[in-house]
Scaffold this motif. Structure first.
Motif, PDB file in Angstrom:
ATOM      1  N   ALA A 241      -3.453   4.232  -9.682  1.00 39.96           N
ATOM      2  CA  ALA A 241      -4.272   3.613  -8.786  1.00 39.96           C
ATOM      3  C   ALA A 241      -3.664   3.708  -7.173  1.00 39.96           C
ATOM      4  O   ALA A 241      -4.639   4.064  -6.234  1.00 39.96           O
ATOM      5  CB  ALA A 241      -4.198   2.215  -9.197  1.00 39.96           C
ATOM      6  N   GLY A 242      -2.485   3.570  -6.934  1.00 34.16           N
ATOM      7  CA  GLY A 242      -2.034   3.663  -5.554  1.00 34.16           C
ATOM      8  C   GLY A 242      -1.991   4.908  -5.099  1.00 34.16           C
ATOM      9  O   GLY A 242      -2.486   5.417  -3.844  1.00 34.16           O
ATOM     10  N   HIS A 243      -1.679   6.000  -5.869  1.00 31.96           N
ATOM     11  CA  HIS A 243      -1.718   7.444  -5.575  1.00 31.96           C
ATOM     12  C   HIS A 243      -3.211   7.838  -5.011  1.00 31.96           C
ATOM     13  O   HIS A 243      -3.617   8.061  -4.005  1.00 31.96           O
ATOM     14  CB  HIS A 243      -1.246   8.179  -6.476  1.00 31.96           C
TER      15      HIS A 243
ATOM     16  N   ILE B  37      -6.850   0.402   4.502  1.00 30.87           N
ATOM     17  CA  ILE B  37      -6.571  -0.492   3.033  1.00 30.87           C
ATOM     18  C   ILE B  37      -5.062  -0.964   3.094  1.00 30.87           C
ATOM     19  O   ILE B  37      -4.309  -0.136   3.424  1.00 30.87           O
ATOM     20  CB  ILE B  37      -6.917   0.513   1.777  1.00 30.87           C
ATOM     21  N   THR B  38      -4.836  -2.247   2.264  1.00 29.46           N
ATOM     22  CA  THR B  38      -3.954  -2.533   2.090  1.00 29.46           C
ATOM     23  C   THR B  38      -3.217  -1.612   0.895  1.00 29.46           C
ATOM     24  O   THR B  38      -3.756  -1.355   0.121  1.00 29.46           O
ATOM     25  CB  THR B  38      -3.684  -4.011   1.497  1.00 29.46           C
ATOM     26  N   GLY B  39      -1.882  -1.346   1.354  1.00 29.93           N
ATOM     27  CA  GLY B  39      -1.197  -0.589   0.392  1.00 29.93           C
ATOM     28  C   GLY B  39       0.120  -1.145  -0.492  1.00 29.93           C
ATOM     29  O   GLY B  39       1.120  -0.875  -0.530  1.00 29.93           O
ATOM     30  N   GLN B  40      -0.220  -2.275  -1.191  1.00 27.07           N
ATOM     31  CA  GLN B  40       0.828  -2.897  -1.882  1.00 27.07           C
ATOM     32  C   GLN B  40       0.918  -2.484  -3.303  1.00 27.07           C
ATOM     33  O   GLN B  40       2.026  -2.656  -3.842  1.00 27.07           O
ATOM     34  CB  GLN B  40       0.765  -4.523  -2.152  1.00 27.07           C
ATOM     35  N   PHE B  41      -0.152  -1.693  -3.772  1.00 24.44           N
ATOM     36  CA  PHE B  41       0.031  -1.051  -5.052  1.00 24.44           C
ATOM     37  C   PHE B  41       0.812   0.202  -4.971  1.00 24.44           C
ATOM     38  O   PHE B  41       0.964   0.883  -4.114  1.00 24.44           O
ATOM     39  CB  PHE B  41      -1.490  -0.687  -5.376  1.00 24.44           C
ATOM     40  N   PRO B  42       1.870   0.253  -5.937  1.00 22.72           N
ATOM     41  CA  PRO B  42       3.079   1.286  -5.653  1.00 22.72           C
ATOM     42  C   PRO B  42       2.370   2.646  -5.921  1.00 22.72           C
ATOM     43  O   PRO B  42       1.435   2.811  -6.801  1.00 22.72           O
ATOM     44  CB  PRO B  42       4.070   1.097  -6.980  1.00 22.72           C
TER      45      PRO B  42
END
Length: 533
Positions: free
Chosen positions: A233-235, A223-228
């Motif tokens: 959500a990123g965590h 998955i792309t991981g541009q969310f911090p």
């Protein structure tokens, strides 16, 4: 207890049956030791490397005298080191306090003070910011640095990588219960200061298991991981993909070319982003240079996507799009739409409740309403927060009638999908960030020429909602809209800055003297659509 013993049972699961965040990585590392778990551009880290360095960091923290239950903050953007530190924190039984790096120093300082943080991990380039560094020095926080750009040594900070050298790679022996506090994530509320949502290990692990099932994840997924990662959500996405042996391509912010390069380079199968990110990729002049056919699913979040953009994205990127929604207080996600109905219903449809939680509509008296009736969106399940840190009154309000109250007005339609209608609390969701209108209004009212101020979220084709400020000047006072915007810029973070400042002659008021923000929303609902046209 006596009856349990008579059957040969034991009073608690202990280590044998515990449910804790750190074990997610440990189990994945045993199953997939040599698989790549995360990438950061050309850098790669396997599951074994993450597991080894997480244990090293946990042992370092213990050697520093940090005890289970103590708070440790991270002031970091995405990196391999951040991931290692996260699992080390969870492994050591400490309470993680992530700080949104886009917050102004004053809000950062408030969080560190409110959470009683004495130890923090910070990116060296963030520490180099004068106002942030001054706030940390004043507070006397014990710091170690993620040496991203080589500034740690010159600043007199100890480097995360150096501190791991010589540490034991064996997991520290720490007793952790599934209901122990694991993290305090501060979320902007309707008050002027952030509130700390407390989550235990069980809540996060249950959310991870739900995501793995609902997203049908496998070891072949990336998955792309541009969310911090400092966002829930990123965590939770990181934990979900690593749990099944998948991978995440870490990014520090969004860049359309970097995203497309990562999809190809790291063989990613899932893209997750905001509507504006999909728009940026589709419109980019280099789009056709990248073969994105490996994508099997695209997730959009925070706000629905308009039909023209969604149809274009489904034709060009991937036929399977889903909208996922949640909030910090309910470890995400709570609802998700199905790909087969994407082109059947448009508007603020948030999809169906996930298996980890129940979702219902409630009136002001605590009665659950039938489908089709409007009320407050409420949830309950193991992913609900333990409460707001040091705020029992707000916790009590959020848990009335045995359900978690979102503050959102909605209905559940005949298909079982949540249709969002409005917010009971004045929260603006802009570009993936929660923005409290009260905070912006306080800033506006601090201007010497402003008599009254109202801040609302207006529909925006890229940001979901745009922070929009309306001000009435004091009699005889003079100020331009540009001057007021510059006043805001001095004390607000970039995502909090109004995208519209409008001076008005009169504010819409009720007979009792309260602002009627709904009239401003209605009057200017098409402002940004007209601006784009």
């Amino acid at each position: 207890m006596t009856n349990l013993a008579a059957t040969g049972g034991v009073p608690g699961p202990g280590r044998i049956g515990r449910v804790v965040i750190g074990d997610l990585l440990k189990r994945a590392a045993r199953r997939f030791p040599d698989r790549v778990a995360v990438t950061d551009g050309a850098r790669q880290a396997t599951f074994t490397e993450l597991e080894r360095d997480a244990n090293r960091f946990a042992n370092y923290l213990a050697a520093r005298g940090m005890k289970p239950g103590e708070k440790i903050a991270t002031i970091c953007n995405n990196s391999v080191e951040f991931v290692k530190a996260l699992f080390g924190i969870h492994r050591a039984g400490l309470v993680w306090v992530p700080v949104n790096t886009m917050l102004p120093p004053a809000d950062m300082d408030y969080i560190l003070d409110h959470a009683e943080v004495r130890f923090a991990l910070i990116d060296d380039n963030l520490h180099a910011q004068p106002e942030r560094r001054a706030a940390l020095q004043t507070r006397g926080i014990d710091l170690i640095a993620v040496d991203l750009v080589g500034l740690a040594g010159a600043a007199g900070l100890k480097s995360f990588g150096d501190l791991l050298q010589g540490r034991s790679e064996i997991e520290p022996d720490v007793d952790i219960d599934d209901r122990d506090l694991a993290m305090i994530i501060y979320t902007s509320g309707t008050t002027s200061r952030p509130k700390g949502a407390m989550h235990c290990h069980l809540a996060v692990v249950m959310a991870v298991m739900s995501n793995c099932i609902e997203m049908q994840l496998s070891r072949d997924d990336g998955i792309t991981g541009q969310f911090p990662l400092f966002h829930c959500a990123g965590h939770v996405l990181l934990l979900s993909y690593l749990s099944v042996g998948g991978r995440m391509a870490l990014m520090r912010g969004f860049d359309p070319v970097a995203c497309m390069e990562a999809i190809v380079r790291d063989r990613l199968t899932v893209f997750v982003g905001l509507s504006l990110m999909y728009q940026a990729i589709l419109d980019h002049p280099r789009r056709k240079e990248f073969d994105l056919s490996g994508l099997r699913c695209c997730i959009y979040t925070m706000a629905p996507m308009g039909r023209p953009l969604l149809e274009r994205a489904m034709a060009d990127l991937c036929p399977n799009f889903v909208l996922s929604s949640g909030q910090t207080e309910m470890y995400p996600a709570t609802t998700m739409s199905r790909p087969e109905v994407q082109l059947e219903r448009f508007g603020n449809y948030w999809g169906e409740s996930l298996i980890v939680n129940e979702t219902a509509i409630m009136d002001d008296n605590g009665n659950l309403l039938p489908r089709g009736e409007i009320g407050e969106l409420v949830h309950r399940g193991p992913n609900v927060m333990m409460g707001y840190y040091k705020d029992p009154k707000a916790t009590e309000q959020a848990r009335k009638f045995g359900w978690h109250h979102t503050g959102d007005l909605a209905l559940i339609d005949g298909n079982g999908e949540v249709l969002f209608l409005d917010r009971k609390k004045d929260m603006i969701k802009s570009g993936g960030e929660n923005v409290a209108s009260v905070r912006i209004e306080e800033t506006l009212l601090a201007h010497p020429s402003v008599q009254n101020a109202a801040v609302v979220g207006l529909p925006h084709p890229q940001w979901g909602e745009a922070v929009s400020a309306f001000v009435k000047l004091k009699p005889g006072a003079a100020a331009s809209e540009a001057e007021i915007a510059e006043h805001c810029r001095k004390s607000l973070g970039g995502f909090q800055m109004p995208k519209l400042v409008r001076i008005v002659e009169e504010m819409p008021m009720t007979a009792t003297g309260k602002l009627r923000k709904v009239e401003l929303r209605q009057a200017y609902a098409d402002y940004f659509a007209q601006e784009r046209a």
